[in-house]
Design a protein around this motif. Structure first.
Motif, PDB file in Angstrom:
ATOM      1  N   ARG A 238     -13.770  50.154  13.925  1.00 52.23           N
ATOM      2  CA  ARG A 238     -14.969  50.666  14.679  1.00 52.23           C
ATOM      3  C   ARG A 238     -15.959  51.370  13.490  1.00 52.23           C
ATOM      4  NH1 ARG A 238     -13.878  55.057  19.196  1.00 52.23           N
ATOM      5  NH2 ARG A 238     -16.227  54.558  19.446  1.00 52.23           N
ATOM      6  N   GLN A 239     -15.416  51.844  12.525  1.00 53.45           N
ATOM      7  CA  GLN A 239     -16.102  52.366  11.561  1.00 53.45           C
ATOM      8  C   GLN A 239     -16.849  51.037  10.576  1.00 53.45           C
ATOM      9  OE1 GLN A 239     -17.354  55.398  10.746  1.00 53.45           O
ATOM     10  NE2 GLN A 239     -18.702  54.475   8.991  1.00 53.45           N
ATOM     11  N   LEU A 240     -16.112  50.135  10.390  1.00 52.11           N
ATOM     12  CA  LEU A 240     -16.587  48.910   9.764  1.00 52.11           C
ATOM     13  C   LEU A 240     -17.810  48.237  10.653  1.00 52.11           C
ATOM     14  CD1 LEU A 240     -16.618  46.489   7.808  1.00 52.11           C
ATOM     15  CD2 LEU A 240     -14.825  45.425   9.084  1.00 52.11           C
ATOM     16  N   ALA A 241     -17.558  48.195  11.930  1.00 51.97           N
ATOM     17  CA  ALA A 241     -18.657  47.612  12.633  1.00 51.97           C
ATOM     18  C   ALA A 241     -19.959  48.629  12.702  1.00 51.97           C
ATOM     19  CB  ALA A 241     -18.311  47.603  14.264  1.00 51.97           C
ATOM     20  N   HIS A 242     -19.922  49.897  12.605  1.00 55.39           N
ATOM     21  CA  HIS A 242     -20.889  51.139  12.358  1.00 55.39           C
ATOM     22  C   HIS A 242     -21.309  50.683  11.367  1.00 55.39           C
ATOM     23  CE1 HIS A 242     -23.136  54.844  12.629  1.00 55.39           C
ATOM     24  NE2 HIS A 242     -22.669  55.030  11.667  1.00 55.39           N
ATOM     25  N   THR A 243     -20.739  50.477  10.171  1.00 54.92           N
ATOM     26  CA  THR A 243     -21.450  50.522   8.790  1.00 54.92           C
ATOM     27  C   THR A 243     -22.279  49.022   8.841  1.00 54.92           C
ATOM     28  OG1 THR A 243     -19.461  51.187   7.783  1.00 54.92           O
ATOM     29  CG2 THR A 243     -21.047  49.901   6.400  1.00 54.92           C
ATOM     30  N   VAL A 244     -21.842  47.929   9.112  1.00 52.97           N
ATOM     31  CA  VAL A 244     -22.647  46.809   9.410  1.00 52.97           C
ATOM     32  C   VAL A 244     -23.703  46.983  10.151  1.00 52.97           C
ATOM     33  CG1 VAL A 244     -22.661  44.441  10.298  1.00 52.97           C
ATOM     34  CG2 VAL A 244     -20.533  45.335   9.228  1.00 52.97           C
ATOM     35  N   ARG A 245     -23.737  47.506  11.457  1.00 53.48           N
ATOM     36  CA  ARG A 245     -24.965  47.876  12.118  1.00 53.48           C
ATOM     37  C   ARG A 245     -25.995  48.789  11.642  1.00 53.48           C
ATOM     38  NH1 ARG A 245     -21.100  48.535  16.493  1.00 53.48           N
ATOM     39  NH2 ARG A 245     -21.272  50.977  16.234  1.00 53.48           N
ATOM     40  N   GLU A 246     -25.162  49.559  10.959  1.00 56.07           N
ATOM     41  CA  GLU A 246     -26.202  50.601   9.979  1.00 56.07           C
ATOM     42  C   GLU A 246     -26.803  50.051   8.655  1.00 56.07           C
ATOM     43  OE1 GLU A 246     -25.169  54.902   8.533  1.00 56.07           O
ATOM     44  OE2 GLU A 246     -24.347  53.396   6.947  1.00 56.07           O
ATOM     45  N   LEU A 247     -26.053  48.795   8.211  1.00 49.65           N
ATOM     46  CA  LEU A 247     -26.905  48.072   7.220  1.00 49.65           C
ATOM     47  C   LEU A 247     -28.273  47.486   7.415  1.00 49.65           C
ATOM     48  CD1 LEU A 247     -26.626  47.146   4.214  1.00 49.65           C
ATOM     49  CD2 LEU A 247     -25.272  45.356   5.232  1.00 49.65           C
ATOM     50  N   ARG A 248     -28.198  47.148   8.931  1.00 47.81           N
ATOM     51  CA  ARG A 248     -29.496  46.380   9.320  1.00 47.81           C
ATOM     52  C   ARG A 248     -30.468  47.555   9.261  1.00 47.81           C
ATOM     53  NH1 ARG A 248     -26.317  43.993  14.120  1.00 47.81           N
ATOM     54  NH2 ARG A 248     -27.172  45.756  15.321  1.00 47.81           N
ATOM     55  N   GLY A 249     -30.438  48.634   9.285  1.00 46.85           N
ATOM     56  CA  GLY A 249     -31.453  49.606   9.212  1.00 46.85           C
ATOM     57  C   GLY A 249     -31.979  49.745   7.838  1.00 46.85           C
ATOM     58  N   TYR A 250     -31.309  49.090   6.863  1.00 50.25           N
ATOM     59  CA  TYR A 250     -31.598  49.177   5.404  1.00 50.25           C
ATOM     60  C   TYR A 250     -32.002  47.597   4.958  1.00 50.25           C
ATOM     61  CZ  TYR A 250     -29.544  53.616   5.611  1.00 50.25           C
ATOM     62  OH  TYR A 250     -29.081  55.206   5.863  1.00 50.25           O
ATOM     63  N   PRO A 251     -32.871  46.789   5.504  1.00 53.79           N
ATOM     64  CA  PRO A 251     -33.110  45.447   5.274  1.00 53.79           C
ATOM     65  C   PRO A 251     -33.307  45.003   3.806  1.00 53.79           C
ATOM     66  CG  PRO A 251     -35.169  46.538   6.155  1.00 53.79           C
ATOM     67  CD  PRO A 251     -34.209  47.624   6.388  1.00 53.79           C
ATOM     68  N   LEU A 252     -33.822  46.024   2.925  1.00 53.43           N
ATOM     69  CA  LEU A 252     -33.871  45.765   1.400  1.00 53.43           C
ATOM     70  C   LEU A 252     -32.542  45.649   1.133  1.00 53.43           C
ATOM     71  CD1 LEU A 252     -36.990  47.599   0.610  1.00 53.43           C
ATOM     72  CD2 LEU A 252     -36.920  45.224   1.290  1.00 53.43           C
ATOM     73  N   THR A 253     -31.756  46.640   1.198  1.00 56.15           N
ATOM     74  CA  THR A 253     -30.116  46.585   0.730  1.00 56.15           C
ATOM     75  C   THR A 253     -29.809  45.376   1.283  1.00 56.15           C
ATOM     76  OG1 THR A 253     -30.157  48.836   0.808  1.00 56.15           O
ATOM     77  CG2 THR A 253     -27.944  47.550   0.707  1.00 56.15           C
ATOM     78  N   LEU A 254     -29.625  44.876   2.467  1.00 57.34           N
ATOM     79  CA  LEU A 254     -29.218  43.603   2.942  1.00 57.34           C
ATOM     80  C   LEU A 254     -29.788  42.501   2.342  1.00 57.34           C
ATOM     81  CD1 LEU A 254     -27.529  42.622   5.041  1.00 57.34           C
ATOM     82  CD2 LEU A 254     -29.239  42.571   6.712  1.00 57.34           C
ATOM     83  N   LEU A 255     -31.285  42.307   1.911  1.00 58.70           N
ATOM     84  CA  LEU A 255     -31.665  41.299   1.154  1.00 58.70           C
ATOM     85  C   LEU A 255     -30.996  41.265  -0.181  1.00 58.70           C
ATOM     86  CD1 LEU A 255     -33.827  39.036   1.148  1.00 58.70           C
ATOM     87  CD2 LEU A 255     -35.389  40.693   0.439  1.00 58.70           C
TER      88      LEU A 255
END
Length: 446
Positions: A238-255
């Motif tokens: 569940r923490q992993l899923a939370h981290t992936v969802r949270e990453l969407r809030g940092y689009p430049l890090t995701l890029l």
């Protein structure tokens, strides 16, 4: 109020940990060099050929696989497994503040599997595949946790230098072990050994080296307490899923991660498949391949230091972009290498070596600015999915290209697309803005 003495003491403790941290690169880099880059690819390919049917196929789990593609496919499979294991292990380490014990477990599982490659003989291609699978997944977990210590042991201003020095330590270590391996390989007849036995000793020695020198960082690094308990004792998945969802809030890090995923797939595939390309397509002897990889190790240590210095002048992002241009030109040149001509393979090795260490070291330090505090292991787990020999898309494309064309030249040139697309995406990342978006302040000129 912090006193001058306290500042000096903290700086001394940080340097003590940094010197220990460098030794993890010293310990585990022999797996990437002696095992993945030099010995295991050609050797496991020969083992698979010994087990192949008259059409040249082996049948793991009943699936027909061309023996020449087997090594590349196992690398890809190990990364698909890493996609499941690495983020979960990292989330657990972050949530409990137990990065060092998790680092120790993954280290010694990987070292044991690598040492077990001594028993890879005859037509035991399935044993080789299983050991490679376990060792590469453990390597991915341990490298993730090692990288996650970087923000703890170095201030933002120190990270380019510290990361580059760690990579340089790793390449010096790889070069020293390769010198010893070359002596053993070339002198195996005088020692009363077969060539296969000499290779298996070199593989096992890499596992022993990894386990022995990992004791230094495991002694010096300090576990940090979790910055905060995750809500409700959330489990690792569940923490992993939370981290992936949270990453969407940092689009430049995701890029940035998308860019890194692409160009590092290309880098890691070149590293892991270069010896197969040299032996199978160019007809080069094993000792020629070892000397070429040794040349890469020496120049990569120099290149990591040089590119770290250039980053202070021009910024880490610009230097990484320049290295991707160099990678594109070098890999494209590999298509035209003449068969049976070691000199030109050495020229290719020089081009790879000069940009290899710096592009990896500066990418690591760049990413360290783009992640929230207290979640270093979780975010470096996502980063590690495409790092240090755990890339899956590049080896898959390489293997499929060879599967359908029967040409390693076509396979090697197919990797250019990874560097080109990675370059384009990295150009789109404003690093200072991305750092501020996660609550960090990156140093000027990055």
């Amino acid at each position: 109020m912090t006193t001058t003495t306290e500042v000096r003491d903290e700086a001394a403790r940080r340097r003590y940990e940094q010197r220990g941290w460098y030794f993890y690169d010293w310990a585990n880099s022999v797996f990437a060099t002696s095992v993945l880059a030099v010995f295991l690819g050609p050797y496991l390919t020969e083992v698979a050929k010994a087990a192949a049917d008259p059409e040249g196929f082996v049948h793991p789990l009943g699936i027909p696989v061309r023996a020449g593609s087997y090594f590349a496919y196992v690398i890809s499979a190990s990364v698909l497994l890493s996609v499941l294991v690495v983020p979960v292990a990292a989330a657990l380490a972050d949530r409990r503040g137990r990065m060092k014990p998790t680092l120790a477990v993954s280290t010694y599982v990987g070292a044991a599997a690598t040492t077990g490659m001594f028993f890879l003989a005859g037509d035991r291609y399935l044993l080789g595949g299983v050991l490679l699978l376990v060792a590469n997944v453990a390597y991915a977990v341990s490298a993730t946790l090692c990288d996650a210590f970087l923000p703890h042991v170095a201030t933002p201003e120190e990270r380019d230098r510290v990361s580059a020095r760690g990579w340089a330590f790793g390449y010096v270590s790889g070069a020293l072990v390769l010198v010893a391996n070359l002596g053993l390989f070339l002198g195996h007849e005088r020692l009363g050994l077969t060539q296969g036995t000499a290779v298996r000793i070199c593989l096992a020695a890499a596992g022993l080296w990894w386990g022995l020198f990992a004791l230094v960082p495991l002694r010096r690094l300090r576990d940090r307490p979790a910055v905060r308990e995750r809500e409700g004792g959330r489990g690792s998945w569940r923490q992993l899923a939370h981290t992936v969802r949270e990453l969407r809030g940092y689009p430049l890090t995701l890029l940035f991660l998308g860019a890194y995923l692409l160009y590092n797939d290309g880098i890691q595939t070149v590293i892991s498949q270069a010896s197969v390309f040299g032996s199978e397509e160019l007809g080069l002897e094993q000792q020629t391949l070892i000397v070429a990889i040794l040349l890469v190790q020496i120049l990569a240590a120099v290149g990591a230091t040089l590119l770290g210095w250039l980053a202070r002048l021009f910024g880490a992002k610009r230097v990484v972009l320049g290295s991707l241009v160099a990678w594109t030109l070098t890999v494209s040149g590999g298509y035209f290498l003449p068969e049976g001509e070691p000199l030109w393979f050495f020229v290719l090795a020089v081009g790879i070596g000069l940009v290899l260490g710096g592009s990896q070291a500066l990418s690591r330090s760049l990413f360290s600015h783009l992640i929230p505090r207290g979640k270093e292991a979780e975010y470096f787990a996502l980063y590690q999915v495409s790092d240090r020999g755990t890339s899956w898309l590049g080896p898959l494309i390489f293997g499929l290209t060879y599967q359908f064309t029967g040409s390693y030249r076509d396979a090697i040139v197919s990797l250019v697309i990874f560097f080109a697309l990675g370059f384009v995406l990295l150009c789109m990342v404003p690093v200072q803005k991305a750092a501020r978006a996660v609550g960090n302040e990156a140093p000027g000129g990055i």
